[in-house]
Write an enzyme that holds these catalytic residues in place. Sequence first.
Site, PDB file in Angstrom:
ATOM      1  N   THR A  12       0.773  -1.183   0.456  1.00  0.00           N
ATOM      2  CA  THR A  12       0.382   0.004   0.333  1.00  0.00           C
ATOM      3  C   THR A  12       0.875   1.031   0.065  1.00  0.00           C
ATOM      4  O   THR A  12       0.496   2.401  -0.599  1.00  0.00           O
ATOM      5  CB  THR A  12      -1.277  -0.020   1.487  1.00  0.00           C
ATOM      6  OG1 THR A  12      -1.964  -1.354   1.571  1.00  0.00           O
ATOM      7  CG2 THR A  12      -1.961   1.328   1.270  1.00  0.00           C
ATOM      8  N   SER A  57       2.334  -7.762  -1.149  1.00  0.00           N
ATOM      9  CA  SER A  57       2.614  -8.519  -0.221  1.00  0.00           C
ATOM     10  C   SER A  57       1.987  -9.868   0.061  1.00  0.00           C
ATOM     11  O   SER A  57       2.241 -10.784  -0.030  1.00  0.00           O
ATOM     12  CB  SER A  57       3.248  -8.097   1.199  1.00  0.00           C
ATOM     13  OG  SER A  57       2.193  -7.751   2.367  1.00  0.00           O
ATOM     14  N   CYS A 278      -1.652 -18.255  21.936  1.00  0.00           N
ATOM     15  CA  CYS A 278      -1.059 -17.937  23.159  1.00  0.00           C
ATOM     16  C   CYS A 278      -0.054 -16.628  22.114  1.00  0.00           C
ATOM     17  O   CYS A 278       0.767 -16.608  21.602  1.00  0.00           O
ATOM     18  CB  CYS A 278      -1.022 -17.992  23.849  1.00  0.00           C
ATOM     19  SG  CYS A 278      -2.472 -18.571  24.996  1.00  0.00           S
TER      20      CYS A 278
HETATM   21  N1  ASP Z   1      -2.511  -5.633   0.776  1.00  0.00           N
HETATM   22  C1  ASP Z   1      -1.673  -4.872   1.054  1.00  0.00           C
HETATM   23  C2  ASP Z   1      -0.014  -5.928   1.233  1.00  0.00           C
HETATM   24  O1  ASP Z   1       0.344  -6.656   2.468  1.00  0.00           O
HETATM   25  C3  ASP Z   1      -1.637  -4.187   3.009  1.00  0.00           C
HETATM   26  C4  ASP Z   1      -0.641  -2.964   2.660  1.00  0.00           C
HETATM   27  O2  ASP Z   1       0.049  -2.573   2.473  1.00  0.00           O
HETATM   28  O3  ASP Z   1      -1.037  -2.296   3.784  1.00  0.00           O
HETATM   29  O4  ASP Z   1       0.808  -5.255   0.135  1.00  0.00           O
END
Ligand code: ASP
Length: 347
Positions: A12, A57, A278
């Site tokens: 993101t 990712s 946990c």
């Molecule tokens: N789906 C995105 C990723 O992991 C989410 C993020 O970057 O916060 O690439």
Amino acid sequence: MKRILVILTGGTITMVRNAQSGALHPADVDTFKAFVPELFAGNMEVEMLPFSPLIDSSDISPTNWVKMAKAVAENYNRYDGFVILHGTDTMSYSASALSFMLENVGKPIVFTGSQLPVGVLRSDAKENLLSAIEIAAETGADGKPMVPEVTIYFEGSLFRANRTTKKNAEHFEAFDSYNYPSLAKVGVHIQYRPNFILYPEANMPLFTHLHTCTDVAILKLFPGINETVVRAVLSAPGLRGVVLETYGSGNAPSARWLYEALKQAVDKGVIIVNKTQCSTGTVDMGQYDVARNLLKAGVISGYDITTEALLTKMMTLFGEFPNEPDKVRHLLSIPICGEMTTTSNNL
Ligand code: ASP
């Protein structure tokens, strides 16, 4: 002047919104740079190394970890520190993996990302990126790097990478390190906590472990889990290691079939490590009767390790020492880069 290499893998943090469609897509480097002009006007030399293509990712695999580790190793002598931009979803896996793939780390390698894309007004991208860069460049009074470890910086906290877990898909505070304190807190000032930071003993050269093995599995116990499912996992062809997610302090149902299935797998050479479901606390297989079966079957303790660290540690060790199961078993039972605490701790 400090030199920092920013490696862009995607996520993101690298995304901008298409003005017409409204959809998010990875920005090219120049567009990305335009959102953080401060980076190139300060007292540091910041260079960008974008991977191609930039990916979400969720699509990260061990091949990408190797690429990241190589990017750090190949540029190690030319930079004072490294920042790796990565999606948050699997950041703890990648960052944990790098902590095992890079031995004798003596410079900061800081992973970061963001919950909102860099191109969104309220985004957390800028703060995360700028603080990560500052941390990567920081030196102590002796002139040596302040945090010579693989870490994750996110929303005010710096954590040892192989202690982290993504905990929140909504809040800016997306990561936590449940069993180890943060290495620094970022507010108006950055407050480092050197007592919790690992400093290399001698000036050893960086050493890379670039082989990984994916013949591993996570087996999570639940009330009612049946023999067919457990045996299906444990008899997967080529299986070498299992992360066994147990209850509480490392407990499991006392059913005879479970003991036998685990014992048969161990006798076949599969290494099974006990990891509690946990978030906080440690495995102690001596505490309850229901854990003793596991000990008898040859399951070893993962103490307070995270699933992300245990899995990536297994993948790296099996990849690096494919014909030395005793060595792998031994290394899985001890901490090799601060990923678990084997003595009782009251942190
Ligand atoms: N789906 C995105 C990723 O992991 C989410 C993020 O970057 O916060 O690439």
